[in-house]
Write an enzyme that holds these catalytic residues in place. Structure first.
Site, PDB file in Angstrom:
ATOM      1  N   ASP A 152      74.034 162.492 152.799  1.00 40.83           N
ATOM      2  CA  ASP A 152      73.618 161.520 151.785  1.00 40.83           C
ATOM      3  C   ASP A 152      72.105 161.447 151.934  1.00 40.83           C
ATOM      4  O   ASP A 152      71.601 160.843 152.889  1.00 40.83           O
ATOM      5  CB  ASP A 152      74.258 160.153 152.022  1.00 40.83           C
ATOM      6  CG  ASP A 152      73.905 159.147 150.931  1.00 40.83           C
ATOM      7  OD1 ASP A 152      72.792 159.260 150.368  1.00 40.83           O
ATOM      8  OD2 ASP A 152      74.709 158.246 150.642  1.00 40.83           O
ATOM      9  N   HIS A 153      71.366 162.090 151.025  1.00 40.88           N
ATOM     10  CA  HIS A 153      69.934 162.259 151.253  1.00 40.88           C
ATOM     11  C   HIS A 153      69.191 160.928 151.293  1.00 40.88           C
ATOM     12  O   HIS A 153      68.089 160.857 151.840  1.00 40.88           O
ATOM     13  CB  HIS A 153      69.322 163.203 150.212  1.00 40.88           C
ATOM     14  CG  HIS A 153      69.260 162.640 148.830  1.00 40.88           C
ATOM     15  ND1 HIS A 153      70.254 162.829 147.901  1.00 40.88           N
ATOM     16  CD2 HIS A 153      68.310 161.889 148.210  1.00 40.88           C
ATOM     17  CE1 HIS A 153      69.925 162.230 146.778  1.00 40.88           C
ATOM     18  NE2 HIS A 153      68.754 161.648 146.930  1.00 40.88           N
ATOM     19  N   HIS A 189      75.263 156.392 147.835  1.00 38.30           N
ATOM     20  CA  HIS A 189      73.943 155.861 148.140  1.00 38.30           C
ATOM     21  C   HIS A 189      73.927 154.338 148.267  1.00 38.30           C
ATOM     22  O   HIS A 189      73.428 153.781 149.254  1.00 38.30           O
ATOM     23  CB  HIS A 189      72.935 156.260 147.058  1.00 38.30           C
ATOM     24  CG  HIS A 189      72.814 157.732 146.846  1.00 38.30           C
ATOM     25  ND1 HIS A 189      72.916 158.648 147.873  1.00 38.30           N
ATOM     26  CD2 HIS A 189      72.587 158.462 145.718  1.00 38.30           C
ATOM     27  CE1 HIS A 189      72.759 159.872 147.385  1.00 38.30           C
ATOM     28  NE2 HIS A 189      72.565 159.784 146.093  1.00 38.30           N
TER      29      HIS A 189
END
Length: 495
Positions: A185-186, A248
């Site tokens: 999950d950047h 996110h």
């Protein structure tokens, strides 16, 4: 960490000719190499089908570095990286391709002394994950004699719902143990999200009041100015709920609401995040309309320029009911957060690109001031994640020169406003963490599972409710119903 403490390894990218590799992965490896954060000996093996040969692939990579690396390319760094990049034309469904890949990896093992320490990065759609991991095992490309290796890195979306995510996870865990799986999950690689725990736990002034006794509500906002662009086909299957909220936004919530971990180990931090996601209050189907707002952008203006409606975007059906905006109210059912609403808002074609967390404290002022001043602003702690990175604290003070007027003032810290300062990109941190074996910035399956359990309730209600989706003008703050969501609680969004 110094290079001489990093184990040599091979990084195999499935989807090496794709957008993610060109925009994020190769620039991340370039920057890590420039900073001395890669092993002394490593190789990158990129697989794909759209480039004919090694020379053409390397040329395309260099163009991408020139476009996406923030600083001027250093020829000595590029030269060092270039000689470690190997391109293989590859069809994931062809068994001969895996045999050929195995021979290539074995030859490079000898050259770089990587001893079968391999990172497999699946930069491809999830429908290919099962085929790839099963083939890696079937054709003997995996060596688990060292329990920390090999590793597999997986991009979102991780499933479409809990059922598909579970099926996908079962396919992967049939081959790789949980300890070797890195679900990206950047957002978790962003500087200020990593700083959030330090801001809270390293400062008694905040941690002592981080609960329902002092906090009125918490808002988590992630707005984008852009539309879906060329991702219309993907977005039609996901929407903002699955694309943003399930991963996110709920990850940011978990970091914000978690209890203090026993220590700063991966296991302790993950345990506390999982507890938060497990205690999210269930939404009954009849409650969804009261707690969750959706919308879809129509035509409008962004920065003075006219933009098209979502339904006119490429690969989007002209009567689409896919949401490009979600706002919701939820609760964490534990002692610390009982009664405190968490408001989440995310959408496309909104006025500004911004991601931030706003902690609004209760308006419990000294009785003498409450009596004389009835319009005092609440104290706010704002953690700015992107594009500006920093923190500001808003409190009340006497206006200079006035006899008796109180105004809100800010203490503001911006860490990426300094000239010449560039925070590391999220993928730099994430790839470095994969190499050193630190899973703190990656999601555990339990986090994925409980996030889907919560989101599926909303998706099910929407599937059963055939009401027309609200359309908001591009460039506006979203549908008016999102404002009303807070107004009925006598609150407002802190944009």
């Amino acid at each position: 960490m110094k290079r001489d403490k990093l184990e040599s390894c091979q990084i195999i990218i499935f989807g090496g000719t794709g957008d993610l590799t060109h925009r994020k992965l190769i620039p991340a490896f370039y920057n890590l190499l420039d900073q001395g954060l890669l092993p002394e000996e490593f190789s990158i093996i990129a697989t794909g089908r759209s480039v004919d040969n090694q020379e053409a692939y390397v040329a395309s990579i260099y163009k991408s570095l020139q476009k996406f690396v923030k600083r001027e390319i250093k020829e000595e760094v590029w030269s060092s990286l270039r000689e470690r990049i190997y391109y293989k034309s590859f069809d994931i469904s062809n068994k001969d391709g895996y045999q050929d890949l195995k021979e290539t990896l074995e030859n490079l093992d000898n050259k770089y002394q990587s001893k079968s320490r391999r990172i497999f990065y699946l930069a491809m759609p999830p429908r290919f994950f099962g085929t790839i991991v099963e083939s890696l095992e079937k054709y003997n490309l995996l060596d688990f004699s060292n329990p920390s290796w090999p590793k597999v890195v997986i991009e979102k979306p991780f499933g479409y719902d809990l059922e598909s995510a579970t099926e996908l996870n079962n396919q992967i865990t049939e081959v790789f143990p949980e300890e070797n799986i890195y679900r990206i999950d950047h957002y978790l690689g962003k500087e200020m999200l990593q700083s959030m725990m330090m801001i809270r736990f390293a400062n008694l002034v905040f941690e002592a009041i981080w609960d329902n006794k002092y906090i009125d509500n918490i808002q988590i906002i992630s707005n984008e100015k852009v539309g879906v662009g060329d991702r219309g086909g993907y977005y039609e299957k996901s929407g903002a709920l699955r694309d943003m909220v399930q991963n996110h936004m709920l990850q940011i919530l978990a970091l914000t609401a978690m209890e203090p971990p026993a220590d700063m180990s991966t296991e302790s931090i993950r345990t506390e995040k999982i507890k938060v996601l497990k205690t999210l209050a269930n939404l009954e189907l009849e409650q969804v309309d009261d707690y969750v707002i959706r919308g879809q952008y129509g035509i409008g203006k962004i920065d003075g320029e006219e933009v098209t409606a979502y339904r006119n975007e490429k690969n989007v059906v002209n009567d689409s009911s896919t949401e490009t905006f979600v706002a919701l109210k939820l609760f964490v059912n534990n002692l610390r957060w009982s009664g405190v609403p968490f408001y989440i808002k995310t959408g496309k074609r909104l006025p500004n690109k911004v991601t931030k967390v706003i902690i609004e404290f209760k308006s419990s002022f000294h009785p003498s001031y409450q009596k004389e001043f009835n319009d005092l602003s609440p104290n706010l702690l704002v953690i700015k994640i992107q594009p500006e990175e920093g923190i500001n604290f808003e409190f009340n003070a006497k206006e200079p020169g006035s006899k008796a007027k109180i105004v809100p003032v800010k203490m503001d810290f911006c860490q990426n406003c300094q000239v010449g300062f560039n925070s590391p990109e999220a993928y730099e941190r994430l790839m470095h963490s994969v190499i050193i074996g630190d899973q703190t910035l990656f999601t555990h399956w339990d986090e994925v599972e409980y996030s889907w359990r919560f989101v599926d309730q909303i998706a099910q209600a929407w599937a059963e409710n055939k009401a027309e989706i609200p359309i908001y003008s591009a460039g506006s703050n979203g549908p008016t119903e999102a404002e009303e969501l807070l107004e009925k609680d006598n609150r407002n969004w802190w944009e």
